[in-house]
Write a protein that holds these residues in place. Structure first.
Motif, PDB file in Angstrom:
ATOM      1  N   UNK A   1       0.815  -1.222   0.000  1.00 55.28           N
ATOM      2  CA  UNK A   1       0.000   0.000   0.000  1.00 55.28           C
ATOM      3  C   UNK A   1       0.850   1.276   0.000  1.00 55.28           C
ATOM      4  N   UNK A   2       2.167   1.124   0.008  1.00 60.67           N
ATOM      5  CA  UNK A   2       3.035   2.308   0.060  1.00 60.67           C
ATOM      6  C   UNK A   2       2.858   3.135  -1.208  1.00 60.67           C
ATOM      7  N   UNK A   3       3.103   4.435  -1.090  1.00 58.92           N
ATOM      8  CA  UNK A   3       2.913   5.331  -2.227  1.00 58.92           C
ATOM      9  C   UNK A   3       4.103   5.317  -3.169  1.00 58.92           C
ATOM     10  N   UNK A   4       5.257   4.953  -2.625  1.00 57.73           N
ATOM     11  CA  UNK A   4       6.462   4.906  -3.445  1.00 57.73           C
ATOM     12  C   UNK A   4       7.339   3.777  -2.894  1.00 57.73           C
ATOM     13  N   UNK A   5       7.740   2.870  -3.791  1.00 55.72           N
ATOM     14  CA  UNK A   5       8.540   1.708  -3.365  1.00 55.72           C
ATOM     15  C   UNK A   5       9.832   1.742  -4.186  1.00 55.72           C
ATOM     16  N   UNK A   6      10.918   2.073  -3.511  1.00 53.83           N
ATOM     17  CA  UNK A   6      12.182   2.350  -4.189  1.00 53.83           C
ATOM     18  C   UNK A   6      13.141   1.171  -4.013  1.00 53.83           C
ATOM     19  N   UNK A   7      13.774   0.700  -5.100  1.00 56.73           N
ATOM     20  CA  UNK A   7      14.692  -0.439  -4.961  1.00 56.73           C
ATOM     21  C   UNK A   7      16.035  -0.028  -4.367  1.00 56.73           C
ATOM     22  N   UNK A   8      16.194  -0.282  -3.075  1.00 51.43           N
ATOM     23  CA  UNK A   8      17.437   0.060  -2.373  1.00 51.43           C
ATOM     24  C   UNK A   8      18.201  -1.238  -2.196  1.00 51.43           C
ATOM     25  N   UNK A   9      19.130  -1.490  -3.065  1.00 47.78           N
ATOM     26  CA  UNK A   9      19.882  -2.745  -2.907  1.00 47.78           C
ATOM     27  C   UNK A   9      20.110  -3.336  -4.282  1.00 47.78           C
ATOM     28  N   UNK A  10      21.386  -3.609  -4.543  1.00 44.58           N
ATOM     29  CA  UNK A  10      21.737  -4.105  -5.868  1.00 44.58           C
ATOM     30  C   UNK A  10      21.126  -5.494  -6.092  1.00 44.58           C
ATOM     31  N   UNK A  11      20.878  -6.220  -4.993  1.00 42.68           N
ATOM     32  CA  UNK A  11      20.270  -7.545  -5.118  1.00 42.68           C
ATOM     33  C   UNK A  11      18.884  -7.482  -5.756  1.00 42.68           C
ATOM     34  N   UNK A  12      18.150  -6.419  -5.462  1.00 49.94           N
ATOM     35  CA  UNK A  12      16.814  -6.259  -6.061  1.00 49.94           C
ATOM     36  C   UNK A  12      16.961  -6.048  -7.571  1.00 49.94           C
ATOM     37  N   UNK A  13      17.969  -5.288  -7.949  1.00 51.50           N
ATOM     38  CA  UNK A  13      18.204  -5.009  -9.383  1.00 51.50           C
ATOM     39  C   UNK A  13      18.578  -6.305 -10.106  1.00 51.50           C
ATOM     40  N   UNK A  14      19.474  -7.096  -9.494  1.00 54.32           N
ATOM     41  CA  UNK A  14      19.859  -8.385 -10.098  1.00 54.32           C
ATOM     42  C   UNK A  14      18.650  -9.305 -10.226  1.00 54.32           C
ATOM     43  N   UNK A  15      17.864  -9.377  -9.144  1.00 61.53           N
ATOM     44  CA  UNK A  15      16.704 -10.290  -9.157  1.00 61.53           C
ATOM     45  C   UNK A  15      15.723  -9.877 -10.246  1.00 61.53           C
ATOM     46  N   UNK A  16      15.506  -8.563 -10.399  1.00 65.95           N
ATOM     47  CA  UNK A  16      14.573  -8.088 -11.437  1.00 65.95           C
ATOM     48  C   UNK A  16      15.078  -8.503 -12.819  1.00 65.95           C
ATOM     49  N   UNK A  17      16.394  -8.410 -12.995  1.00 68.03           N
ATOM     50  CA  UNK A  17      16.996  -8.794 -14.275  1.00 68.03           C
ATOM     51  C   UNK A  17      16.805 -10.289 -14.517  1.00 68.03           C
ATOM     52  N   UNK A  18      17.077 -11.074 -13.485  1.00 71.50           N
ATOM     53  CA  UNK A  18      16.914 -12.534 -13.607  1.00 71.50           C
ATOM     54  C   UNK A  18      15.465 -12.862 -13.969  1.00 71.50           C
ATOM     55  N   UNK A  19      14.532 -12.116 -13.373  1.00 71.69           N
ATOM     56  CA  UNK A  19      13.106 -12.381 -13.619  1.00 71.69           C
ATOM     57  C   UNK A  19      12.658 -11.896 -15.000  1.00 71.69           C
ATOM     58  N   UNK A  20      13.554 -11.194 -15.706  1.00 77.69           N
ATOM     59  CA  UNK A  20      13.208 -10.706 -17.044  1.00 77.69           C
ATOM     60  C   UNK A  20      12.403  -9.423 -17.008  1.00 77.69           C
ATOM     61  N   UNK A  21      12.429  -8.732 -15.858  1.00 79.51           N
ATOM     62  CA  UNK A  21      11.695  -7.465 -15.741  1.00 79.51           C
ATOM     63  C   UNK A  21      12.644  -6.407 -15.185  1.00 79.51           C
ATOM     64  N   UNK A  22      13.662  -6.036 -15.949  1.00 78.28           N
ATOM     65  CA  UNK A  22      14.697  -5.150 -15.387  1.00 78.28           C
ATOM     66  C   UNK A  22      14.149  -3.798 -14.928  1.00 78.28           C
ATOM     67  N   UNK A  23      14.713  -3.332 -13.842  1.00 83.66           N
ATOM     68  CA  UNK A  23      14.372  -2.000 -13.316  1.00 83.66           C
ATOM     69  C   UNK A  23      15.399  -0.998 -13.840  1.00 83.66           C
ATOM     70  N   UNK A  24      15.042   0.297 -13.811  1.00 79.32           N
ATOM     71  CA  UNK A  24      15.957   1.319 -14.329  1.00 79.32           C
ATOM     72  C   UNK A  24      17.275   1.342 -13.555  1.00 79.32           C
ATOM     73  N   UNK A  25      17.208   1.072 -12.265  1.00 78.92           N
ATOM     74  CA  UNK A  25      18.452   1.060 -11.501  1.00 78.92           C
ATOM     75  C   UNK A  25      18.186   1.177 -10.026  1.00 78.92           C
ATOM     76  N   UNK A  26      19.276   1.001  -9.273  1.00 78.62           N
ATOM     77  CA  UNK A  26      19.168   1.092  -7.829  1.00 78.62           C
ATOM     78  C   UNK A  26      19.006   2.553  -7.412  1.00 78.62           C
ATOM     79  N   UNK A  27      18.151   2.798  -6.435  1.00 88.17           N
ATOM     80  CA  UNK A  27      18.053   4.124  -5.829  1.00 88.17           C
ATOM     81  C   UNK A  27      18.240   3.912  -4.331  1.00 88.17           C
TER      82      UNK A  27
END
Ligand code: UDP
Length: 239
Positions: A57-83
Motif C-alpha cells: 500500500x506504500x505510495x512509493x517503493x524504491x529499490x534500495x539494494x543491488x540484489x533487487x536489481x539483479x533479481x529483477x533482471x533474472x526475472x526478465x523485468x529489469x528496473x531502471x536502476x538502484x536508488x
C-alpha cells in the motif's frame, strides 16, 4: 509502472523521477509512505503478511539494494536502476531546502538525530528541521504528539525494518505529516557515526560488501542474500 520482484512491487523510477514523485506527494494531504526495500526486506515481507500488506500500500517503493536489481533482471523485468534510500533522502532535501517545508528526524540512539540534523542543515542550506526524537521510546503517544506539535511535513523514520514501516502505518495519520520515509540506519550515516561505502564500492554494486567488512556481525543477516537470487532464478524457471 510497478515491477514485481519476489512478491514486492517496485516503482521503476530513476532517482530524479522518484524525487519528483516525493515532491508531488508532499503537495497532497497525507499520510504518504515511501519505502526503500532491499533483499532482506523483501525476504521479510514474504514471511510477514502484515509487513507485506504495508509495503503493497506504500505510495512509493524504491529499490534500495543491488540484489533487487539483479533479481529483477533474472526475472526478465529489469528496473531502471538502484536508488539507495540515503541518496533519495539527500536529493529530496536538496529540493525542499529553502521552501519552508519542515523535516522531523525520528530514530537511532539518543543524540544521533540531533547530530544528523546539524549536519543536514549544514549540507542543505535553508533546510528547516522542526524536531528530532531518538528511536528507543516505549510509547508511541508522546512521539506522535511531538511530530504533530512540530508541524512536520516530512518525517524520516529510522527504526530499522519492519518496525519503521509498521510504526508509520499505525501512527502516520495521527502525527499529521504528509510524507514518511522509512530509512533504516540513515541517521547514523548523516550523523557521521557510520561511514558509508566509498563511491568505488557503490559504483561496483558492492556497498553490501563494504558494510560486511565494517560490521562482520552482519554475516548472519547477509548469508540469506544468495538465497534471494536463487529464489529469483527459481521463479524465472517456473515462469
Ligand atoms: N533503531 C531504533 N530503534 C529501535 C531499533 C533500531 O532507532 O528500536 C535504529 C538503530 O539505532 C539504527 C537503525 O534503527 O540507527 C537501524 O539500522 P540498520 O542499519 O540495522 O537498519 P537497516 O538499514 O538495515 O534497516
Amino acid at each position: 509502472m510497478r515491477v514485481e520482484v519476489l512478491g514486492v512491487a517496485f516503482d521503476d523510477l530513476t532517482l530524479d523521477e522518484a524525487v519528483g514523485r516525493g515532491l508531488e506527494l508532499l503537495e497532497q494531504e497525507g499520510p504518504h509512505l515511501v519505502v526503500t526495500p532491499n533483499p532482506e526486506i523483501v525476504q521479510r515481507a514474504n514471511q510477514d503478511p502484515e509487513f507485506s500488506e504495508i509495503l503493497s500500500k506504500a505510495d512509493l517503493v524504491i529499490p534500495d539494494g543491488v540484489g533487487v536489481i539483479y533479481a529483477a533482471k533474472i526475472l526478465g523485468r529489469p528496473l531502471k536502476g538502484r536508488v539507495a534510500g540515503i541518496d533519495y533522502a539527500a536529493a529530496l532535501l536538496d529540493r525542499i531546502a529553502g521552501t519552508g517545508k519542515r523535516l522531523f528526524l525520528l530514530g537511532a540512539a539518543p543524540g544521533v538525530a540531533e547530530q544528523a540534523a546539524a549536519n543536514l542543515q549544514a549540507a542543505h542550506p535553508g533546510l528547516v528541521v522542526c524536531g528530532t526524537h531518538d528511536g528507543y521510546f516505549k510509547e508511541d503517544g508522546p512521539v506522535v504528539d511531538a511530530i504533530r506539535a512540530a508541524k512536520a511535513d516530512i518525517v524520516f523514520v529510522c527504526l530499522g525494518f519492519p518496525k519503521q514501516e509498521k510504526w508509520i502505518a499505525a501512527n502516520g495519520t495521527a502525527a499529521g505529516a504528509r510524507l514518511y520515509i522509512g530509512l533504516g540506519g540513515s541517521l547514523d550515516v548523516f550523523a557521521g557515526k557510520v561511514e558509508r561505502a566509498p563511491e568505488r564500492f557503490q559504483k561496483l554494486g558492492l556497498e553490501w560488501l563494504y558494510r560486511l567488512m565494517k560490521e562482520p556481525s552482519r554475516i548472519g543477516r547477509m548469508a540469506k542474500l544468495p538465497l534471494f537470487l536463487v529464489s529469483a532464478v527459481g521463479a524465472r524457471l517456473r515462469g
